[in-house]
Enzyme design. Structure first.
Site, PDB file in Angstrom:
ATOM      1  N   ASP A  30      21.551 -31.273 -14.130  1.00  0.00           N
ATOM      2  CA  ASP A  30      21.939 -30.977 -15.512  1.00  0.00           C
ATOM      3  C   ASP A  30      22.976 -32.021 -15.952  1.00  0.00           C
ATOM      4  OD1 ASP A  30      21.927 -28.072 -17.326  1.00  0.00           O
ATOM      5  OD2 ASP A  30      23.401 -29.619 -17.806  1.00  0.00           O
ATOM      6  N   ASN A  87      17.803 -18.607 -19.154  1.00  0.00           N
ATOM      7  CA  ASN A  87      18.285 -18.075 -20.423  1.00  0.00           C
ATOM      8  C   ASN A  87      17.103 -17.916 -21.385  1.00  0.00           C
ATOM      9  OD1 ASN A  87      20.995 -18.204 -19.540  1.00  0.00           O
ATOM     10  ND2 ASN A  87      21.107 -20.367 -20.092  1.00  0.00           N
ATOM     11  N   GLY A  93      21.537 -17.437 -24.567  1.00  0.00           N
ATOM     12  CA  GLY A  93      22.189 -18.744 -24.483  1.00  0.00           C
ATOM     13  C   GLY A  93      21.239 -19.911 -24.302  1.00  0.00           C
ATOM     14  N   GLN A  94      19.962 -19.713 -24.661  1.00  0.00           N
ATOM     15  CA  GLN A  94      19.002 -20.808 -24.492  1.00  0.00           C
ATOM     16  C   GLN A  94      19.189 -21.863 -25.579  1.00  0.00           C
ATOM     17  OE1 GLN A  94      14.862 -19.574 -24.436  1.00  0.00           O
ATOM     18  NE2 GLN A  94      14.161 -21.567 -23.671  1.00  0.00           N
ATOM     19  N   HIS A 100      13.291 -23.346 -18.105  1.00  0.00           N
ATOM     20  CA  HIS A 100      13.924 -24.048 -16.979  1.00  0.00           C
ATOM     21  C   HIS A 100      14.743 -23.054 -16.179  1.00  0.00           C
ATOM     22  CE1 HIS A 100      16.211 -24.401 -20.719  1.00  0.00           C
ATOM     23  NE2 HIS A 100      17.296 -24.226 -19.977  1.00  0.00           N
ATOM     24  N   LEU A 101      14.717 -23.265 -14.889  1.00  0.00           N
ATOM     25  CA  LEU A 101      15.497 -22.432 -13.969  1.00  0.00           C
ATOM     26  C   LEU A 101      16.768 -23.198 -13.634  1.00  0.00           C
ATOM     27  CD1 LEU A 101      15.290 -19.803 -12.246  1.00  0.00           C
ATOM     28  CD2 LEU A 101      14.159 -21.169 -10.490  1.00  0.00           C
ATOM     29  N   HIS A 102      17.930 -22.644 -14.044  1.00  0.00           N
ATOM     30  CA  HIS A 102      19.210 -23.241 -13.658  1.00  0.00           C
ATOM     31  C   HIS A 102      19.501 -22.857 -12.212  1.00  0.00           C
ATOM     32  CE1 HIS A 102      20.923 -24.161 -17.759  1.00  0.00           C
ATOM     33  NE2 HIS A 102      20.098 -23.190 -18.124  1.00  0.00           N
TER      34      HIS A 102
END
Ligand code: 5GP
Ligand code: ZN
Length: 114
Positions: A30, A87, A93-94, A100-102
């Protein structure tokens, strides 16, 4: 999707340092990390939000978690731990509408989240 930043990354229009890639997905750091380790795992397929996942995507979504497990092992965080987050929309909070996987690690994360 022409205007999607993560499609541009997965199609190599924007270059990132990929830490994992297979036929279906990629993972990269990120660019605004919220922990010393902050990786995003994304499907190459453009799916805007969790709400847009179809039955046909079942295996693909499972692969995001298989990739997370492999990345955890490779980076030796499987024992210390990590957090996986997806998210969804505004309250979730997207900000990028390509799922996507944080993957957050290398610090003690609080619960409940902010
Ligand atoms: P969301 O808020 O949608 O759950 O997460 C989007 C994430 O993508 C944010 O953590 C943000 O820092 C990250 N991000 C947005 N644009 C880029 C980019 O161009 N490159 C990288 N590496 N990360 C990005
Ligand atoms: Zn996309």
């Amino acid at each position: 999707m022409k205007d999607c930043i993560f499609c541009k990354i997965s199609n190599n229009i924007i270059n990132v340092n990929k830490i994992f890639e297979n036929k279906e997905l990629i993972a990269f750091n990120d660019n605004n990390p919220q922990a010393p380790f902050h990786v995003l795992i994304i499907p190459k397929k453009h799916i805007p939000t969790i709400n847009d996942i179809d039955e046909i995507d079942k295996v693909l979504i499972g692969e995001l978690f298989i990739a997370a497990k492999k990345i955890a092992k490779k980076n030796q965080i499987e024992k210390s731990g990590y957090r996986l987050i997806i998210n969804c929309n505004n309250d979730g909070g997207q900000t990028v509408f390509h799922i996507h996987l944080h993957m957050l690690a290398k610090r003690k994360l609080e619960w409940p989240p902010g």
